[in-house]
Design an enzyme around this catalytic site. Structure first.
Site, PDB file in Angstrom:
ATOM      1  N   LYS A 222       4.796   0.259  -0.238  1.00  7.91           N
ATOM      2  CA  LYS A 222       6.152   0.573   0.235  1.00  7.91           C
ATOM      3  C   LYS A 222       6.187   1.782   1.169  1.00  7.91           C
ATOM      4  CE  LYS A 222       8.985  -2.085  -2.804  1.00  7.91           C
ATOM      5  NZ  LYS A 222       9.884  -2.193  -3.949  1.00  7.91           N
ATOM      6  N   ARG A 256       4.291  -4.645  -9.948  1.00  8.09           N
ATOM      7  CA  ARG A 256       4.406  -5.747  -8.984  1.00  8.09           C
ATOM      8  C   ARG A 256       3.620  -5.335  -7.744  1.00  8.09           C
ATOM      9  NH1 ARG A 256       7.556  -6.830  -4.663  1.00  8.09           N
ATOM     10  NH2 ARG A 256       8.176  -8.981  -4.275  1.00  8.09           N
TER      11      ARG A 256
HETATM   12  C1  7PJ Z   1      10.753  -5.502  -5.378  1.00  8.78           C
HETATM   13  C2  7PJ Z   1      11.114  -6.797  -5.690  1.00  8.78           C
HETATM   14  C3  7PJ Z   1      10.722  -4.527  -6.418  1.00  8.78           C
HETATM   15  C4  7PJ Z   1      11.397  -6.277  -7.902  1.00  8.78           C
HETATM   16  C5  7PJ Z   1      10.711  -6.662  -3.589  1.00  8.78           C
HETATM   17  C6  7PJ Z   1       8.575  -5.373  -1.301  1.00  8.78           C
HETATM   18  C7  7PJ Z   1       9.984  -5.692  -1.076  1.00  8.78           C
HETATM   19  N1  7PJ Z   1      11.435  -7.201  -6.944  1.00  8.78           N
HETATM   20  N2  7PJ Z   1      11.099  -7.519  -4.545  1.00  8.78           N
HETATM   21  N3  7PJ Z   1      11.062  -4.971  -7.653  1.00  8.78           N
HETATM   22  N4  7PJ Z   1      10.483  -5.434  -4.054  1.00  8.78           N
HETATM   23  N5  7PJ Z   1      11.706  -6.613  -9.158  1.00  8.78           N
HETATM   24  O1  7PJ Z   1       7.819  -6.062  -1.953  1.00  8.78           O
HETATM   25  O2  7PJ Z   1       8.180  -4.329  -0.728  1.00  8.78           O
HETATM   26  O3  7PJ Z   1      10.448  -3.342  -6.236  1.00  8.78           O
HETATM   27  S1  7PJ Z   1      10.557  -7.154  -1.935  1.00  8.78           S
END
Ligand code: 7PJ
Length: 281
Positions: A222, A256
């Site tokens: 990020k 994640r």
């Molecule tokens: C997240 C997400 C996060 C959850 C994205 C990226 C942007 N879902 N979907 N948490 N970020 N739960 O992957 O940088 O931080 S999309």
């Protein structure tokens, strides 16, 4: 006895951190947009992440990067549902990153184990779509909307506000019949947050975990990690691993990530040091 997370036909023991691998099937995600638009290529990548030790594969058909435009429902369904069916049939625990109740319902019918909603099931009909089955839900905090959220995020007390929002959403889910053991909360790093907000939330993971709901941390590649290191998105692996370790060390249950193999190794070392010292021989 440790806590468990129930999602669909899966029950995860939260005694060790879980790794969720990211599969973006979007033309425009910030670090891997356009790479997995071909379904066979997407499936190969998902299977590789599974083989590398991902506990869940998170499929997203709508980019939520800052400035991203919404996707029409039919396109999102066409991108996501065939992949859910194929992977679920192979026994993979599939999460689906969506805000749309129709996509949630189709994904659940196709075998999705968890609905991961950056809108925390606030869309009309979203809670209901998840309530009348056994799917798990991840409730994420976001200030504003992806198109404008990074313009000027403002909070009085970011930790208190995010925590209160997540608890309120979790209680709304419980009131609708979603069992506590099916709910995950997520502070939503980078979603309407400055670097200072993200760091405050990362330091506050113990406060979030104290709610009793497992915490998911999504920091992989990020922008905040770029601000700290000066690296582009494709050079943020070491920063992402450091962030994942900082999160689990503070009580996050799920990370994640884009880079599953490297993160799983880091989690194994952390686990061996912190938790398994009595049992390893
Ligand atoms: C997240 C997400 C996060 C959850 C994205 C990226 C942007 N879902 N979907 N948490 N970020 N739960 O992957 O940088 O931080 S999309």
């Amino acid at each position: 006895m440790t806590a468990t997370l129930r999602c669909g036909s899966f029950t995860f023991d939260l005694g060790r951190p879980l790794v969720m691998g990211i599969l973006n099937v979007t033309p425009d995600s910030f670090s891997d947009g356009g790479r997995y638009m071909d379904p066979e290529h997407a499936l190969d990548h998902a299977r590789r992440m599974r083989d590398e030790g991902a506990d869940l594969i998170d499929i997203g058909g709508e980019s939520s990067r800052p400035g991203a435009l919404p996707v029409v429902e039919g396109d999102e369904l066409a991108r996501v549902v065939p992949l859910v069916s194929a992977l679920a049939a192979e026994g993979v625990a599939v999460a689906v990153d969506t805000r749309k109740p129709a996509v949630m319902r189709a994904a659940i019918s196709a075998g999705a184990a968890l609905i991961n909603d950056i809108g925390a099931l606030t869309a009309s009909g979203a809670i209901e779509a998840c309530a009348d089955n056994e799917v798990g839900v991840c409730l994420m905090h976001m200030q504003g909307e992806p198109q404008t959220m990074q313009a000027a995020p403002v909070y009085g007390d970011v930790v208190a506000e995010v925590r209160a929002f997540l608890v309120a959403r979790a209680l709304a889910c419980e009131a609708a019949g979603i069992a506590r053991e099916r709910i995950v909360i997520d502070p939503g790093f980078g979603f309407g947050k400055t670097l200072a907000h993200n760091l405050a939330l990362l330091r506050a993971i113990p406060t979030l975990a104290a709610t009793g709901y497992p915490v998911l941390a999504g920091l992989s590649r990020k922008a905040s990690l770029g601000q700290i290191t000066g690296r582009n998105a494709d050079e943020r692996l070491p920063a992402s691993i450091a962030a994942a370790l900082a999160a689990v060390a503070r009580g996050a249950s799920i990370v994640r990530v884009h880079d599953v193999r490297e993160t799983v190794d880091a989690m194994k070392v952390w686990q061996a040091v912190e938790r398994d010292s009595q049992t390893l021989r």
